[in-house]
Design a protein around this motif. Structure first.
Motif, PDB file in Angstrom:
ATOM      1  N   GLU A  41      -9.959  32.227 -27.929  1.00 23.03           N
ATOM      2  CA  GLU A  41      -8.593  31.766 -28.146  1.00 23.03           C
ATOM      3  C   GLU A  41      -8.080  32.236 -29.516  1.00 23.03           C
ATOM      4  OE1 GLU A  41      -5.999  27.642 -27.777  1.00 23.03           O
ATOM      5  OE2 GLU A  41      -8.157  27.511 -28.053  1.00 23.03           O
ATOM      6  N   LYS A  68      -5.114  34.927 -30.458  1.00 23.09           N
ATOM      7  CA  LYS A  68      -3.993  34.622 -31.355  1.00 23.09           C
ATOM      8  C   LYS A  68      -3.853  35.691 -32.431  1.00 23.09           C
ATOM      9  CE  LYS A  68      -3.427  29.608 -31.205  1.00 23.09           C
ATOM     10  NZ  LYS A  68      -3.563  28.344 -31.938  1.00 23.09           N
ATOM     11  N   GLN A 109      -6.112  34.736 -25.212  1.00 21.04           N
ATOM     12  CA  GLN A 109      -5.846  33.415 -25.780  1.00 21.04           C
ATOM     13  C   GLN A 109      -5.905  32.347 -24.673  1.00 21.04           C
ATOM     14  OE1 GLN A 109      -2.200  33.331 -27.987  1.00 21.04           O
ATOM     15  NE2 GLN A 109      -2.370  31.175 -28.484  1.00 21.04           N
ATOM     16  N   THR A 110      -5.268  32.637 -23.554  1.00 16.84           N
ATOM     17  CA  THR A 110      -5.257  31.709 -22.424  1.00 16.84           C
ATOM     18  C   THR A 110      -6.645  31.567 -21.822  1.00 16.84           C
ATOM     19  OG1 THR A 110      -2.972  32.314 -21.937  1.00 16.84           O
ATOM     20  CG2 THR A 110      -4.207  31.242 -20.172  1.00 16.84           C
ATOM     21  N   PHE A 157      -8.652  29.346 -24.061  1.00 18.80           N
ATOM     22  CA  PHE A 157      -8.250  27.949 -23.905  1.00 18.80           C
ATOM     23  C   PHE A 157      -8.867  27.357 -22.644  1.00 18.80           C
ATOM     24  CE2 PHE A 157      -5.397  24.705 -22.181  1.00 18.80           C
ATOM     25  CZ  PHE A 157      -5.372  23.802 -23.238  1.00 18.80           C
TER      26      PHE A 157
END
Length: 67
Positions: free
Chosen positions: A17, A21, A29-30, A33
């Motif tokens: 993640e 970023k 990033q997703t 997460f």
């Protein structure tokens, strides 16, 4: 094997993640997460299992005392 209770997934997800970023990669990033969330769910499930087993042992102990 050591039961990490989802900690590895949380750590890997956090790294992905943050990397996403820093690089502007929304997909990474997703993905990070989601992996971090998966680790948290694993940890919660493991904690619930441990609590249930503890409760069962406690009830068995009480039941054995009554006999």
């Amino acid at each position: 094997m050591v039961d990490d209770k989802g900690k590895k997934d949380q750590l890997k997800g956090d790294v992905k993640e943050k990397t996403g970023k820093l690089t502007g990669d929304k997909e990474k990033q997703t993905e990070g997460f989601a992996e971090k969330t998966k680790g948290k769910v694993k940890e919660a499930a493991s904690d619930a299992k441990d609590a249930t087993e503890g409760l069962k042992k406690g009830m068995k102990k009480e039941s054995d005392k009554e006999k």
